[in-house]
Motif scaffolding. Structure first.
Motif, PDB file in Angstrom:
ATOM      1  N   THR A 225     -10.717   3.590  -4.553  1.00 28.24           N
ATOM      2  CA  THR A 225     -11.546   2.564  -5.182  1.00 28.24           C
ATOM      3  C   THR A 225     -11.589   2.840  -6.675  1.00 28.24           C
ATOM      4  O   THR A 225     -11.356   3.971  -7.122  1.00 28.24           O
ATOM      5  CB  THR A 225     -12.979   2.567  -4.622  1.00 28.24           C
ATOM      6  OG1 THR A 225     -13.589   3.832  -4.903  1.00 28.24           O
ATOM      7  CG2 THR A 225     -12.981   2.321  -3.120  1.00 28.24           C
ATOM      8  N   SER A 226     -11.886   1.823  -7.444  1.00 32.54           N
ATOM      9  CA  SER A 226     -11.899   1.975  -8.902  1.00 32.54           C
ATOM     10  C   SER A 226     -12.947   2.979  -9.359  1.00 32.54           C
ATOM     11  O   SER A 226     -12.820   3.568 -10.434  1.00 32.54           O
ATOM     12  CB  SER A 226     -12.156   0.618  -9.564  1.00 32.54           C
ATOM     13  OG  SER A 226     -13.366   0.056  -9.091  1.00 32.54           O
TER      14      SER A 226
ATOM     15  N   SER B  92       0.836  -1.197   0.000  1.00 36.04           N
ATOM     16  CA  SER B  92       0.000   0.000   0.000  1.00 36.04           C
ATOM     17  C   SER B  92       0.871   1.247   0.000  1.00 36.04           C
ATOM     18  O   SER B  92       1.945   1.254   0.601  1.00 36.04           O
ATOM     19  CB  SER B  92      -0.924   0.025   1.226  1.00 36.04           C
ATOM     20  OG  SER B  92      -1.884  -1.005   1.151  1.00 36.04           O
TER      21      SER B  92
ATOM     22  N   ASP C  85      -3.333  -4.446  -4.639  1.00 29.75           N
ATOM     23  CA  ASP C  85      -4.412  -5.375  -4.955  1.00 29.75           C
ATOM     24  C   ASP C  85      -5.535  -4.705  -5.739  1.00 29.75           C
ATOM     25  O   ASP C  85      -6.439  -5.379  -6.238  1.00 29.75           O
ATOM     26  CB  ASP C  85      -4.971  -6.026  -3.683  1.00 29.75           C
ATOM     27  CG  ASP C  85      -5.419  -4.994  -2.654  1.00 29.75           C
ATOM     28  OD1 ASP C  85      -5.373  -3.786  -2.959  1.00 29.75           O
ATOM     29  OD2 ASP C  85      -5.797  -5.403  -1.541  1.00 29.75           O
ATOM     30  N   THR C  86      -5.453  -3.362  -5.867  1.00 30.87           N
ATOM     31  CA  THR C  86      -6.446  -2.621  -6.645  1.00 30.87           C
ATOM     32  C   THR C  86      -5.877  -2.099  -7.957  1.00 30.87           C
ATOM     33  O   THR C  86      -6.535  -2.173  -9.002  1.00 30.87           O
ATOM     34  CB  THR C  86      -6.992  -1.430  -5.831  1.00 30.87           C
ATOM     35  OG1 THR C  86      -7.505  -1.903  -4.588  1.00 30.87           O
ATOM     36  CG2 THR C  86      -8.101  -0.716  -6.589  1.00 30.87           C
ATOM     37  N   VAL C  87      -4.644  -1.585  -7.918  1.00 27.29           N
ATOM     38  CA  VAL C  87      -4.069  -0.934  -9.103  1.00 27.29           C
ATOM     39  C   VAL C  87      -2.806  -1.616  -9.608  1.00 27.29           C
ATOM     40  O   VAL C  87      -2.220  -1.169 -10.599  1.00 27.29           O
ATOM     41  CB  VAL C  87      -3.767   0.553  -8.806  1.00 27.29           C
ATOM     42  CG1 VAL C  87      -5.029   1.291  -8.451  1.00 27.29           C
ATOM     43  CG2 VAL C  87      -2.731   0.696  -7.688  1.00 27.29           C
TER      44      VAL C  87
ATOM     45  N   THR D  49      -3.018  -4.287   2.621  1.00 31.70           N
ATOM     46  CA  THR D  49      -4.061  -3.939   1.669  1.00 31.70           C
ATOM     47  C   THR D  49      -4.513  -2.507   1.928  1.00 31.70           C
ATOM     48  O   THR D  49      -4.091  -1.876   2.906  1.00 31.70           O
ATOM     49  CB  THR D  49      -5.254  -4.889   1.802  1.00 31.70           C
ATOM     50  OG1 THR D  49      -5.834  -4.716   3.109  1.00 31.70           O
ATOM     51  CG2 THR D  49      -4.820  -6.346   1.631  1.00 31.70           C
TER      52      THR D  49
ATOM     53  N   ALA E  80      -3.721   3.776  -1.372  1.00 28.93           N
ATOM     54  CA  ALA E  80      -4.049   2.871  -2.475  1.00 28.93           C
ATOM     55  C   ALA E  80      -3.182   1.635  -2.329  1.00 28.93           C
ATOM     56  O   ALA E  80      -2.097   1.686  -1.741  1.00 28.93           O
ATOM     57  CB  ALA E  80      -3.816   3.542  -3.824  1.00 28.93           C
ATOM     58  N   SER E  81      -3.659   0.528  -2.877  1.00 33.17           N
ATOM     59  CA  SER E  81      -2.959  -0.740  -2.694  1.00 33.17           C
ATOM     60  C   SER E  81      -2.749  -1.445  -4.026  1.00 33.17           C
ATOM     61  O   SER E  81      -3.495  -1.231  -4.992  1.00 33.17           O
ATOM     62  CB  SER E  81      -3.749  -1.648  -1.746  1.00 33.17           C
ATOM     63  OG  SER E  81      -3.121  -2.904  -1.605  1.00 33.17           O
TER      64      SER E  81
END
Length: 402
Positions: A372-373, A253, A340-342, A306, A337-338
């Motif tokens: 978040t996306s 993160s 696992d998202t980006v 995360t 931000a992490s």
């Protein structure tokens, strides 16, 4: 007087290891000073491994080869510490350049083992690492620090001693020269190691303290180019960290912190900024990264974390600073931000963290926002992950922004 050579060498290793432990302790209290970590590692590697080499049942030539290899590695790490202090990114191949050169010298067959030519080559490598360290200190930009000039003189002086040794090797006993070993020569070598190790550690701590105070004093007045240099160095190191976590397939993160102090400068602003900076530094693990990257801006990278973990982490950090910020009229906002998202791309993490920070700055209170996306959409997103610290003492609320 009879001198125990083995005990002398072990004592030198213990002094180096102790110096490294002290620097490591102070680095753990000031995580943004990565140069302290490099210097601590240099002293610890040089001390501990040197002791192990002396204790292992190897022949004299084997111990000599391994001992020089350890010193070369320690010097390479110290060199990178100086580069980090000067605001330049770490170049890992440079850490292994001095020991690699020694391996080539030892196994290439170009030099006879223990010959004058080989010892001169080793002295040249020693002088080179100290000289480039002095050069890095000279060209280090930023605020003027009183301890920097003594450090330059120490590095340049040590390089000069090794250059002088190149010319003294034919006429002096081992380990200074190539003649038959003499115990007094070991004493001279021990003395030189002490007058370089202890002053270097002392000046390193002085530099760290001066740099921290200057950063706090000038945190909203430093020129823009200084912040650009800080950011480029930090994110160059972040790339290396992300590469490691991607190979292990573990989440990472990134967090951006913005301190809004308004227009009024309080009398205790410098002291309180130092407290806030220290609190954020102490909140990250030794394996994580933290740095000041702008005027009132910090950045951190948290391994094995995360976005939800990072958000919860910084909610606790902000809760501990709530009274201080309220008393000063300051506001702290964090965007996280992490991977696992980006993903593990550093630019994607920076962009996502800033999007989350921009969302957090829309609120008038201190708070933490996780990316978040949906934030990428042009329409106003519905946020269910905005955690805000409200002005009431100790009260933490979680609410939705529509």
């Amino acid at each position: 007087m009879q001198i125990n050579v083995e005990m002398l060498l072990l004592s030198g290793g213990l002094v180096s290891a102790a110096q490294g432990a002290v620097l490591l302790y102070f680095w753990r209290r000031s995580r943004s000073a990565l140069y302290l970590a490099w210097w601590a590692a240099s002293f610890l590697v040089g001390g501990v491994l040197r002791i192990l080499v002396e204790l292992l049942p190897y022949s004299f030539d084997e111990r000599n080869f391994l001992g020089i290899l350890v010193i070369m590695l320690a010097y390479g790490m110290a060199w990178q510490g100086v580069r980090t202090f000067g605001g330049r990114p770490v170049v890992l191949p440079m850490v292994f350049l001095p020991p690699a050169c020694w391996i080539v010298i030892g196994f290439s067959g170009l030099f006879e083992n223990g010959s004058i030519a080989q010892m001169r080559a080793v002295s040249f490598l020693y002088a080179f690492t100290w000289a480039v360290s002095a050069f890095e200190f000279v060209r280090a930009q930023g605020v003027s620090l009183a301890a920097r000039m003594p450090m330059i003189l120490l590095c340049a002086g040590t390089a000069g001693l090794y250059v002088l040794r190149i010319f003294l090797i034919p006429s002096f006993p081992y380990p200074i020269g190539a003649g038959p070993a003499e115990s007094w020569a070991y004493s001279v070598l021990f003395f030189v190691s002490i007058i370089t190790t202890i002053p270097f550690g002392t000046f390193a701590l002085a530099l760290s303290r001066e740099h921290a105070h200057a950063t706090a004093k000038n945190w909203d007045e430093e020129p823009h180019h200084h912040h650009i240099r800080l950011r480029s160095t930090f994110f160059a190191n972040v790339r290396l960290m992300l590469r490691q976590y991607r190979m292990r397939n573990e989440p990472v993160s990134m967090a951006f912190v913005h301190l809004d102090t308004g227009v009024e400068r309080h009398p205790q602003a410098v002291e309180n900024f130092e407290r806030i900076l220290r609190r954020f530094e102490m909140s990250v693990k030794a394996s994580d990264m933290f740095s000041v990257v702008g005027r009132g801006e910090f950045a951190a990278v948290l391994g094995r974390s995360t976005a939800a973990d990072a958000q919860a982490h910084y909610v606790n950090v902000l809760a501990g600073l709530e009274k201080l910020c309220r008393r000063q009229g300051w506001t702290l906002r964090v965007g996280v931000a992490s991977s696992d998202t980006v993903g593990y791309d550093v630019n994607a993490l920076i962009e996502a963290s800033y999007m989350a920070l921009s969302q957090a700055r829309r609120d008038s209170h201190s708070g933490v926002v996780a990316f978040t996306s949906s934030m990428r959409k042009p329409v106003t997103p519905v946020m269910s992950n905005v955690t805000t610290l409200v002005p009431q003492p100790g009260a933490i609320q979680k609410h939705t922004i529509a």
